[in-house]
Design a protein around this motif. Structure first.
Motif, PDB file in Angstrom:
ATOM      1  N   VAL A   1       0.821  -1.202   0.000  1.00 45.89           N
ATOM      2  CA  VAL A   1       0.000   0.000   0.000  1.00 45.89           C
ATOM      3  C   VAL A   1       0.861   1.262   0.000  1.00 45.89           C
ATOM      4  CG1 VAL A   1      -1.747   1.299   1.285  1.00 45.89           C
ATOM      5  CG2 VAL A   1      -1.906  -1.182   1.103  1.00 45.89           C
ATOM      6  N   GLY A   2       1.980   1.221   0.727  1.00 52.83           N
ATOM      7  CA  GLY A   2       2.796   2.426   0.798  1.00 52.83           C
ATOM      8  C   GLY A   2       4.116   2.185   1.497  1.00 52.83           C
ATOM      9  N   HIS A   3       4.944   3.224   1.492  1.00 55.67           N
ATOM     10  CA  HIS A   3       6.281   3.209   2.089  1.00 55.67           C
ATOM     11  C   HIS A   3       6.305   4.187   3.252  1.00 55.67           C
ATOM     12  CE1 HIS A   3      10.675   4.701   1.859  1.00 55.67           C
ATOM     13  NE2 HIS A   3      10.640   3.599   2.583  1.00 55.67           N
ATOM     14  N   VAL A   4       6.916   3.754   4.353  1.00 55.90           N
ATOM     15  CA  VAL A   4       7.028   4.587   5.556  1.00 55.90           C
ATOM     16  C   VAL A   4       8.509   4.763   5.864  1.00 55.90           C
ATOM     17  CG1 VAL A   4       6.470   4.799   8.002  1.00 55.90           C
ATOM     18  CG2 VAL A   4       4.826   3.729   6.439  1.00 55.90           C
ATOM     19  N   ALA A   5       8.958   6.008   5.935  1.00 57.81           N
ATOM     20  CA  ALA A   5      10.369   6.305   6.215  1.00 57.81           C
ATOM     21  C   ALA A   5      10.472   7.704   6.797  1.00 57.81           C
ATOM     22  CB  ALA A   5      11.206   6.191   4.939  1.00 57.81           C
ATOM     23  N   GLN A   6      11.678   8.017   7.306  1.00 55.97           N
ATOM     24  CA  GLN A   6      11.868   9.333   7.908  1.00 55.97           C
ATOM     25  C   GLN A   6      11.688  10.453   6.896  1.00 55.97           C
ATOM     26  OE1 GLN A   6      12.029  10.183  10.918  1.00 55.97           O
ATOM     27  NE2 GLN A   6      12.407   8.233  11.952  1.00 55.97           N
ATOM     28  N   GLN A   7      11.985  10.181   5.636  1.00 56.93           N
ATOM     29  CA  GLN A   7      11.806  11.188   4.597  1.00 56.93           C
ATOM     30  C   GLN A   7      11.449  10.525   3.282  1.00 56.93           C
ATOM     31  OE1 GLN A   7      15.513  13.295   4.311  1.00 56.93           O
ATOM     32  NE2 GLN A   7      16.694  11.493   3.725  1.00 56.93           N
ATOM     33  N   ARG A   8      10.859  11.301   2.411  1.00 54.03           N
ATOM     34  CA  ARG A   8      10.451  10.795   1.104  1.00 54.03           C
ATOM     35  C   ARG A   8      11.681  10.409   0.285  1.00 54.03           C
ATOM     36  NH1 ARG A   8       5.724  12.000  -1.749  1.00 54.03           N
ATOM     37  NH2 ARG A   8       5.280  13.628  -0.195  1.00 54.03           N
ATOM     38  N   ALA A   9      11.559   9.314  -0.452  1.00 50.57           N
ATOM     39  CA  ALA A   9      12.663   8.865  -1.298  1.00 50.57           C
ATOM     40  C   ALA A   9      12.897   9.847  -2.439  1.00 50.57           C
ATOM     41  CB  ALA A   9      12.360   7.477  -1.858  1.00 50.57           C
ATOM     42  N   GLU A  10      14.173   9.984  -2.832  1.00 49.29           N
ATOM     43  CA  GLU A  10      14.504  10.903  -3.914  1.00 49.29           C
ATOM     44  C   GLU A  10      13.987  10.410  -5.261  1.00 49.29           C
ATOM     45  OE1 GLU A  10      18.667  11.520  -3.868  1.00 49.29           O
ATOM     46  OE2 GLU A  10      18.693  12.535  -1.906  1.00 49.29           O
ATOM     47  N   HIS A  11      13.904   9.100  -5.412  1.00 49.38           N
ATOM     48  CA  HIS A  11      13.391   8.537  -6.658  1.00 49.38           C
ATOM     49  C   HIS A  11      12.105   7.754  -6.368  1.00 49.38           C
ATOM     50  CE1 HIS A  11      15.943   5.497  -4.799  1.00 49.38           C
ATOM     51  NE2 HIS A  11      15.197   4.587  -5.394  1.00 49.38           N
ATOM     52  N   ASP A  12      11.367   7.506  -7.410  1.00 46.13           N
ATOM     53  CA  ASP A  12      10.079   6.836  -7.271  1.00 46.13           C
ATOM     54  C   ASP A  12      10.280   5.365  -6.923  1.00 46.13           C
ATOM     55  OD1 ASP A  12       7.404   6.213  -7.325  1.00 46.13           O
ATOM     56  OD2 ASP A  12       7.302   6.051  -9.516  1.00 46.13           O
ATOM     57  N   LEU A  13       9.654   4.915  -5.846  1.00 48.11           N
ATOM     58  CA  LEU A  13       9.739   3.511  -5.436  1.00 48.11           C
ATOM     59  C   LEU A  13       8.586   2.676  -5.986  1.00 48.11           C
ATOM     60  CD1 LEU A  13      10.777   3.854  -1.674  1.00 48.11           C
ATOM     61  CD2 LEU A  13      12.239   3.515  -3.666  1.00 48.11           C
ATOM     62  N   GLY A  14       7.656   3.317  -6.635  1.00 47.46           N
ATOM     63  CA  GLY A  14       6.512   2.589  -7.170  1.00 47.46           C
ATOM     64  C   GLY A  14       5.329   2.543  -6.233  1.00 47.46           C
TER      65      GLY A  14
ATOM     66  N   PRO B   1       3.423   4.984  -2.856  1.00 48.17           N
ATOM     67  CA  PRO B   1       3.451   6.320  -2.244  1.00 48.17           C
ATOM     68  C   PRO B   1       4.139   6.329  -0.877  1.00 48.17           C
ATOM     69  CG  PRO B   1       1.263   5.360  -2.050  1.00 48.17           C
ATOM     70  CD  PRO B   1       2.049   4.427  -2.918  1.00 48.17           C
ATOM     71  N   TRP B   2       4.789   7.442  -0.574  1.00 49.28           N
ATOM     72  CA  TRP B   2       5.327   7.662   0.758  1.00 49.28           C
ATOM     73  C   TRP B   2       4.202   8.187   1.633  1.00 49.28           C
ATOM     74  CZ3 TRP B   2       6.400  12.485   3.386  1.00 49.28           C
ATOM     75  CH2 TRP B   2       7.126  12.332   4.584  1.00 49.28           C
ATOM     76  N   LEU B   3       3.929   7.479   2.737  1.00 44.07           N
ATOM     77  CA  LEU B   3       2.754   7.799   3.558  1.00 44.07           C
ATOM     78  C   LEU B   3       3.084   8.600   4.807  1.00 44.07           C
ATOM     79  CD1 LEU B   3       0.798   4.419   3.362  1.00 44.07           C
ATOM     80  CD2 LEU B   3       0.576   6.452   1.922  1.00 44.07           C
ATOM     81  N   GLY B   4       4.333   8.540   5.263  1.00 44.55           N
ATOM     82  CA  GLY B   4       4.680   9.267   6.480  1.00 44.55           C
ATOM     83  C   GLY B   4       5.893   8.662   7.145  1.00 44.55           C
ATOM     84  N   THR B   5       6.131   9.063   8.380  1.00 44.82           N
ATOM     85  CA  THR B   5       7.310   8.630   9.121  1.00 44.82           C
ATOM     86  C   THR B   5       6.945   7.504  10.081  1.00 44.82           C
ATOM     87  OG1 THR B   5       6.946  10.194  10.935  1.00 44.82           O
ATOM     88  CG2 THR B   5       8.152  11.004   8.998  1.00 44.82           C
ATOM     89  N   PRO B   6       7.964   6.789  10.595  1.00 44.79           N
ATOM     90  CA  PRO B   6       7.681   5.711  11.551  1.00 44.79           C
ATOM     91  C   PRO B   6       6.975   6.182  12.816  1.00 44.79           C
ATOM     92  CG  PRO B   6       9.888   5.460  10.657  1.00 44.79           C
ATOM     93  CD  PRO B   6       9.375   6.792  10.173  1.00 44.79           C
TER      94      PRO B   6
ATOM     95  N   LEU C   1      -0.939   4.920  10.769  1.00 42.58           N
ATOM     96  CA  LEU C   1      -1.017   4.595   9.344  1.00 42.58           C
ATOM     97  C   LEU C   1      -1.586   3.197   9.114  1.00 42.58           C
ATOM     98  CD1 LEU C   1       2.378   6.087   8.101  1.00 42.58           C
ATOM     99  CD2 LEU C   1       0.076   6.980   7.661  1.00 42.58           C
ATOM    100  N   THR C   2      -1.246   2.248   9.984  1.00 47.21           N
ATOM    101  CA  THR C   2      -1.801   0.903   9.827  1.00 47.21           C
ATOM    102  C   THR C   2      -3.312   0.910  10.011  1.00 47.21           C
ATOM    103  OG1 THR C   2      -1.373   0.416  12.164  1.00 47.21           O
ATOM    104  CG2 THR C   2       0.322  -0.221  10.574  1.00 47.21           C
ATOM    105  N   GLN C   3      -3.796   1.785  10.880  1.00 42.69           N
ATOM    106  CA  GLN C   3      -5.243   1.882  11.086  1.00 42.69           C
ATOM    107  C   GLN C   3      -5.918   2.572   9.912  1.00 42.69           C
ATOM    108  OE1 GLN C   3      -6.013   3.752  14.865  1.00 42.69           O
ATOM    109  NE2 GLN C   3      -4.668   2.381  15.983  1.00 42.69           N
ATOM    110  N   LEU C   4      -5.313   3.638   9.410  1.00 42.40           N
ATOM    111  CA  LEU C   4      -5.920   4.397   8.319  1.00 42.40           C
ATOM    112  C   LEU C   4      -5.945   3.598   7.020  1.00 42.40           C
ATOM    113  CD1 LEU C   4      -4.393   7.947   8.930  1.00 42.40           C
ATOM    114  CD2 LEU C   4      -6.697   7.145   9.504  1.00 42.40           C
ATOM    115  N   THR C   5      -4.896   2.817   6.770  1.00 42.00           N
ATOM    116  CA  THR C   5      -4.824   2.036   5.534  1.00 42.00           C
ATOM    117  C   THR C   5      -5.441   0.656   5.671  1.00 42.00           C
ATOM    118  OG1 THR C   5      -2.606   1.274   6.155  1.00 42.00           O
ATOM    119  CG2 THR C   5      -2.764   3.227   4.737  1.00 42.00           C
ATOM    120  N   ALA C   6      -5.718   0.230   6.921  1.00 39.82           N
ATOM    121  CA  ALA C   6      -6.322  -1.084   7.183  1.00 39.82           C
ATOM    122  C   ALA C   6      -5.508  -2.221   6.587  1.00 39.82           C
ATOM    123  CB  ALA C   6      -7.756  -1.124   6.657  1.00 39.82           C
ATOM    124  N   VAL C   7      -4.175  -2.118   6.679  1.00 46.38           N
ATOM    125  CA  VAL C   7      -3.318  -3.165   6.137  1.00 46.38           C
ATOM    126  C   VAL C   7      -3.309  -4.371   7.075  1.00 46.38           C
ATOM    127  CG1 VAL C   7      -1.833  -1.573   4.864  1.00 46.38           C
ATOM    128  CG2 VAL C   7      -1.293  -2.134   7.244  1.00 46.38           C
TER     129      VAL C   7
END
Length: 266
Positions: free
Chosen positions: A167-180, A182-187, A193-199
């Motif tokens: 569903v998405g990528h979670v990291a301290q900052q958005r990746a410089e290149h596209d990971l395929g 979306p960046w959803l936020g920080t840890p 985020l797990t609740q909002l995305t219902a993963v």
């Protein structure tokens, strides 16, 4: 849900609905005219009514997948089946001389029709809910720095037969290149985020595990969220290790770990 389980539940629901409908009719007849009707004869009629209706429904092919897929067709065939069963039961009533009559036979068939629709609707809703939960269980969030997360995402992308949806990528900052994805936020916001995305799962890519993730591990290990740690060791073809659910140590199984993980969660 295994197909055989669904068909058995559906058949049991149908028999229960028909039995309940005719039981109410026979009980009403007994209460209305106490002491007139033999309980043994009523029980025998109940068996006959349920058996005839069930056989007619099978003949109407109401258990075919293509019929269940279209509600209007299912309703039509059940209605026609109950009408045919009513005609057969009226003839049977006259032949064996039971005092039900066409009105009560019709009432029993109409009641069966209504309860069949209600019961089948409930079973279909149960199956759809099960499918939605299963689909949610296949959705993932990948947590980690862009470089390591990208390699984990590549492994998941190379194994589409596993059926996992990132569903998405979670990291301290958005990746410089596209990971395929979306960046959803920080840890820091991972639990939210797990609740909002219902993963259904979280894959933590690389070590060490961020302190904020470690601190919130109890919140992540909710009944519907599985947490896995993927270790990326070296360049080139990534060697990803994912500990099987319920085991505290890491199983060094490389790319096959994802297949083991999928089998364990299925």
């Amino acid at each position: 849900m295994p197909p055989w389980l669904f068909w058995r539940v559906l058949a049991a629901c149908d028999v229960t609905a028909i039995t309940l409908a005719w039981t109410m009719v026979l009980l009403g007849l007994r209460i209305g005219e106490p002491g007139v009707h033999d309980p043994a004869a009523a029980a025998a009629w109940l068996v006959v009514a349920v058996g005839v209706t069930a056989v007619v429904l099978v003949r109407e092919q109401v258990y075919l997948s293509r019929v269940l897929a279209i509600r209007a067709v299912e309703v039509q065939r059940i209605g026609r089946g109950c009408l045919i069963a009513a005609a057969v039961l009226v003839v049977t009533d006259r032949l064996i001389g039971t005092p039900l009559g066409p009105v009560l036979v019709g009432l029993g068939s109409v009641s069966s029709y209504g309860l069949l629709l209600i019961g089948r609707g409930a079973v279909q809703a149960w199956r759809n809910q099960h499918r939605q939960r299963r689909a949610a269980g296949r959705s993932l969030l990948v947590v980690g720095d862009a470089a390591v997360a990208n390699r984990t995402l590549q492994v998941l992308h190379d194994r589409p037969e596993l059926g996992y949806d990132v569903v998405g990528h979670v990291a301290q900052q958005r990746a410089e290149h596209d990971l395929g994805v979306p960046w959803l936020g920080t840890p820091d916001d991972l639990a939210l985020l797990t609740q909002l995305t219902a993963v259904g799962g979280v894959v933590i890519a690389g070590t060490p595990v961020p302190d904020v993730v470690t601190a919130g591990m109890a919140d992540l290990r909710a009944p519907d969220v599985h947490v896995h740690i993927a270790f990326d060791e070296g360049a080139g073809d990534p060697d990803i290790r994912i500990p099987p659910p319920g085991q505290g140590r890491t199983a060094p199984t490389g790319r096959a770990a994802l297949a083991t993980w999928a089998q364990a969660e299925t």
